[in-house]
Design an enzyme around this catalytic site. Sequence first.
Site, PDB file in Angstrom:
ATOM      1  CG  HIS A 221      23.960 -66.702   0.486  1.00  0.00           C
ATOM      2  ND1 HIS A 221      24.685 -67.599  -0.223  1.00  0.00           N
ATOM      3  CD2 HIS A 221      24.257 -66.910   1.787  1.00  0.00           C
ATOM      4  CE1 HIS A 221      25.389 -68.358   0.599  1.00  0.00           C
ATOM      5  NE2 HIS A 221      25.164 -67.954   1.833  1.00  0.00           N
TER       6      HIS A 221
HETATM    7  C1  UD1 Z   1      23.140 -67.477   6.947  1.00  0.00           C
HETATM    8  C2  UD1 Z   1      24.573 -67.588   7.488  1.00  0.00           C
HETATM    9  C3  UD1 Z   1      25.529 -67.761   6.325  1.00  0.00           C
HETATM   10  C4  UD1 Z   1      25.125 -68.940   5.460  1.00  0.00           C
HETATM   11  C5  UD1 Z   1      23.661 -68.812   5.040  1.00  0.00           C
HETATM   12  C6  UD1 Z   1      23.226 -70.052   4.319  1.00  0.00           C
HETATM   13  C7  UD1 Z   1      25.063 -66.303   9.548  1.00  0.00           C
HETATM   14  C8  UD1 Z   1      25.687 -65.078  10.076  1.00  0.00           C
HETATM   15  N1  UD1 Z   1      24.968 -66.358   8.193  1.00  0.00           N
HETATM   16  O1  UD1 Z   1      23.076 -66.322   6.126  1.00  0.00           O
HETATM   17  O2  UD1 Z   1      26.833 -68.020   6.824  1.00  0.00           O
HETATM   18  O3  UD1 Z   1      25.954 -68.983   4.334  1.00  0.00           O
HETATM   19  O4  UD1 Z   1      22.838 -68.641   6.195  1.00  0.00           O
HETATM   20  O5  UD1 Z   1      22.158 -69.809   3.453  1.00  0.00           O
HETATM   21  O6  UD1 Z   1      24.667 -67.162  10.291  1.00  0.00           O
HETATM   22  N2  UD1 Z   1      15.390 -65.030   5.184  1.00  0.00           N
HETATM   23  C9  UD1 Z   1      14.140 -65.448   4.789  1.00  0.00           C
HETATM   24  N3  UD1 Z   1      13.768 -66.748   5.033  1.00  0.00           N
HETATM   25  C10 UD1 Z   1      14.585 -67.605   5.669  1.00  0.00           C
HETATM   26  C11 UD1 Z   1      15.848 -67.183   6.072  1.00  0.00           C
HETATM   27  C12 UD1 Z   1      16.230 -65.875   5.820  1.00  0.00           C
HETATM   28  O7  UD1 Z   1      13.359 -64.702   4.217  1.00  0.00           O
HETATM   29  O8  UD1 Z   1      14.191 -68.769   5.859  1.00  0.00           O
HETATM   30  C13 UD1 Z   1      15.812 -63.638   4.870  1.00  0.00           C
HETATM   31  C14 UD1 Z   1      15.445 -62.647   5.955  1.00  0.00           C
HETATM   32  O9  UD1 Z   1      15.146 -61.440   5.345  1.00  0.00           O
HETATM   33  C15 UD1 Z   1      16.760 -62.503   6.730  1.00  0.00           C
HETATM   34  C16 UD1 Z   1      17.811 -62.691   5.651  1.00  0.00           C
HETATM   35  O10 UD1 Z   1      17.246 -63.631   4.739  1.00  0.00           O
HETATM   36  O11 UD1 Z   1      16.890 -61.270   7.371  1.00  0.00           O
HETATM   37  C17 UD1 Z   1      19.121 -63.210   6.157  1.00  0.00           C
HETATM   38  O12 UD1 Z   1      18.953 -64.407   6.927  1.00  0.00           O
HETATM   39  P1  UD1 Z   1      20.049 -64.850   8.019  1.00  0.00           P
HETATM   40  O13 UD1 Z   1      19.723 -66.177   8.577  1.00  0.00           O
HETATM   41  O14 UD1 Z   1      20.319 -63.753   8.979  1.00  0.00           O
HETATM   42  O15 UD1 Z   1      21.378 -64.950   7.190  1.00  0.00           O
HETATM   43  P2  UD1 Z   1      21.690 -65.631   5.798  1.00  0.00           P
HETATM   44  O16 UD1 Z   1      22.009 -64.551   4.832  1.00  0.00           O
HETATM   45  O17 UD1 Z   1      20.644 -66.600   5.461  1.00  0.00           O
HETATM   46  N1  UDP Z   2      21.122 -75.289  -2.189  1.00  0.00           N
HETATM   47  C1  UDP Z   2      19.848 -75.831  -2.420  1.00  0.00           C
HETATM   48  N2  UDP Z   2      18.945 -75.068  -3.116  1.00  0.00           N
HETATM   49  C2  UDP Z   2      19.230 -73.822  -3.592  1.00  0.00           C
HETATM   50  C3  UDP Z   2      20.519 -73.302  -3.362  1.00  0.00           C
HETATM   51  C4  UDP Z   2      21.440 -74.050  -2.649  1.00  0.00           C
HETATM   52  O1  UDP Z   2      19.565 -76.950  -2.004  1.00  0.00           O
HETATM   53  O2  UDP Z   2      18.356 -73.202  -4.207  1.00  0.00           O
HETATM   54  C5  UDP Z   2      22.087 -76.076  -1.383  1.00  0.00           C
HETATM   55  C6  UDP Z   2      23.410 -76.364  -2.058  1.00  0.00           C
HETATM   56  O3  UDP Z   2      23.337 -77.572  -2.790  1.00  0.00           O
HETATM   57  C7  UDP Z   2      24.394 -76.456  -0.900  1.00  0.00           C
HETATM   58  C8  UDP Z   2      23.770 -75.558   0.151  1.00  0.00           C
HETATM   59  O4  UDP Z   2      22.432 -75.305  -0.248  1.00  0.00           O
HETATM   60  O5  UDP Z   2      24.472 -77.767  -0.376  1.00  0.00           O
HETATM   61  C9  UDP Z   2      24.539 -74.277   0.259  1.00  0.00           C
HETATM   62  O6  UDP Z   2      23.859 -73.388   1.063  1.00  0.00           O
HETATM   63  P1  UDP Z   2      24.112 -71.830   1.019  1.00  0.00           P
HETATM   64  O7  UDP Z   2      24.712 -71.458  -0.274  1.00  0.00           O
HETATM   65  O8  UDP Z   2      22.852 -71.180   1.428  1.00  0.00           O
HETATM   66  O9  UDP Z   2      25.129 -71.616   2.230  1.00  0.00           O
HETATM   67  P2  UDP Z   2      26.712 -71.721   2.413  1.00  0.00           P
HETATM   68  O10 UDP Z   2      27.174 -73.040   1.941  1.00  0.00           O
HETATM   69  O11 UDP Z   2      27.329 -70.586   1.683  1.00  0.00           O
HETATM   70  O12 UDP Z   2      26.885 -71.520   3.883  1.00  0.00           O
END
Ligand code: UD1
Ligand code: UDP
Length: 379
Positions: A221
């Site tokens: 992601h």
């Molecule tokens: C964010 C964090 C990243 C973290 C990740 C965990 C920042 C800059 N990035 O990235 O460090 O690793 O969360 O998962 O804060 N979206 C949905 N539903 C949701 C959330 C997001 O559909 O509930 C989609 C939307 O299209 C959105 C895209 O995901 O534009 C990105 O979401 P965003 O919160 O901006 O960043 P993440 O990639 O989730």
């Molecule tokens: N995770 C989860 N369900 C999923 C994928 C990830 O519960 O389908 C959990 C995973 O166990 C970990 C956390 O989400 O604890 C990691 O989140 P993510 O990879 O979104 O973010 P990051 O750690 O890179 O910021």
Amino acid sequence: MKIGIILGTRPEIIKLSSIIRVLEKLKSDKKLNDTYNNINNMNYFIIHTNQHYSENMDKIFFKELNLPAPNYNLNVGSGTHGEQTAKMLEGIEKILIKEKPNVVIVQGDTNTVLAGALASSKLKIKVAHVESGLRSYDRNMPEEINRVLTDHLSDYLFTPTEIAKKNLLKEGIEQEKIFVVGNTIVDATLQNIKIAEERDDIKNFIKTLSNGEEYFLLTLHRAENTDNKERLKNIIKAIGEIAKYHNNKIIFPIHPRTENRLKEYNLFDEIKNNKNIKIIEPVGYLEFLMLEKNARLILTDSGGVQEEACILKVPCITLRDNTERPETINAGSNILVGADKEKIINGVELMLKKERNWKNPFGDGNSGENIIKILLNQI
Ligand code: UD1
Ligand code: UDP
């Protein structure tokens, strides 16, 4: 004594869960307060920015981890970095002015963390940063900018390891502010894997997904992979070849960001139609822990997943050029392969031979409790 917790994304809910549990206990059991530095009338509140808002990226974790509903929800949702962070700042500031907490706790490196730390410090409210001191030394990552800024705004820096502490000292942060406490992901993993292992429905879920056969687990992601068509394409091609060569299922709980980008780049059908790759919606924490624990191998660009793989003793291949979790590489549980097809394929072969005898470098699973003890002693 009042504590504010600010969270907004999936990993923050998971990694703050043990801290929230301790605060819940303290709130309801006055006798317990004596053991925590004679704190009287401890209270706390949760602000959820709702950076993550889809049911399976948000509410499912409150439910599964048995956490209280947030006291405030800012409904910020998705947007550009500036837009999202600005909305959070505005909403957080209003609540902090009203609530006047003694300290605010943030966790990790998301935009929610930066907004929480910035709003608090401008109001002269103390900031405690959990999982402080991580550095990839790659400013192309939005997370790295959030980490550096948050650490320099914080008053109490809770680092998972000595390596993270050294990173902070190198940047001139005072030693007195830094506390090495392990990572709360160990608390979450150890507390919840036990619960997950008792659940027949989860065992059956894994069995159905994998046909009871060996499988690899994939998550993807990070912006540096999803927002770069070439990198994403290379990763998808490598995954396709690995699945074919090993005639192995690759289970892929897909982050919504990745699904959107794959569709935009016309790559989604290629991966969906591959019968060896099983794309599923993001799953709850108990389900995911069991998917990790039973996987032959994990491929990921997630931070938390690199840590959990190390804790659960599953070999990990990180689809990035660098990591802010070098402890996992030093332990031998993880290798970096970037987005290069050959490197990914060779990485799989190497890690399949790996003996699972490394030690978890992230602590003993009491980080949440230690953080609250230290914090209540400091304030
Ligand atoms: C964010 C964090 C990243 C973290 C990740 C965990 C920042 C800059 N990035 O990235 O460090 O690793 O969360 O998962 O804060 N979206 C949905 N539903 C949701 C959330 C997001 O559909 O509930 C989609 C939307 O299209 C959105 C895209 O995901 O534009 C990105 O979401 P965003 O919160 O901006 O960043 P993440 O990639 O989730
Ligand atoms: N995770 C989860 N369900 C999923 C994928 C990830 O519960 O389908 C959990 C995973 O166990 C970990 C956390 O989400 O604890 C990691 O989140 P993510 O990879 O979104 O973010 P990051 O750690 O890179 O910021």
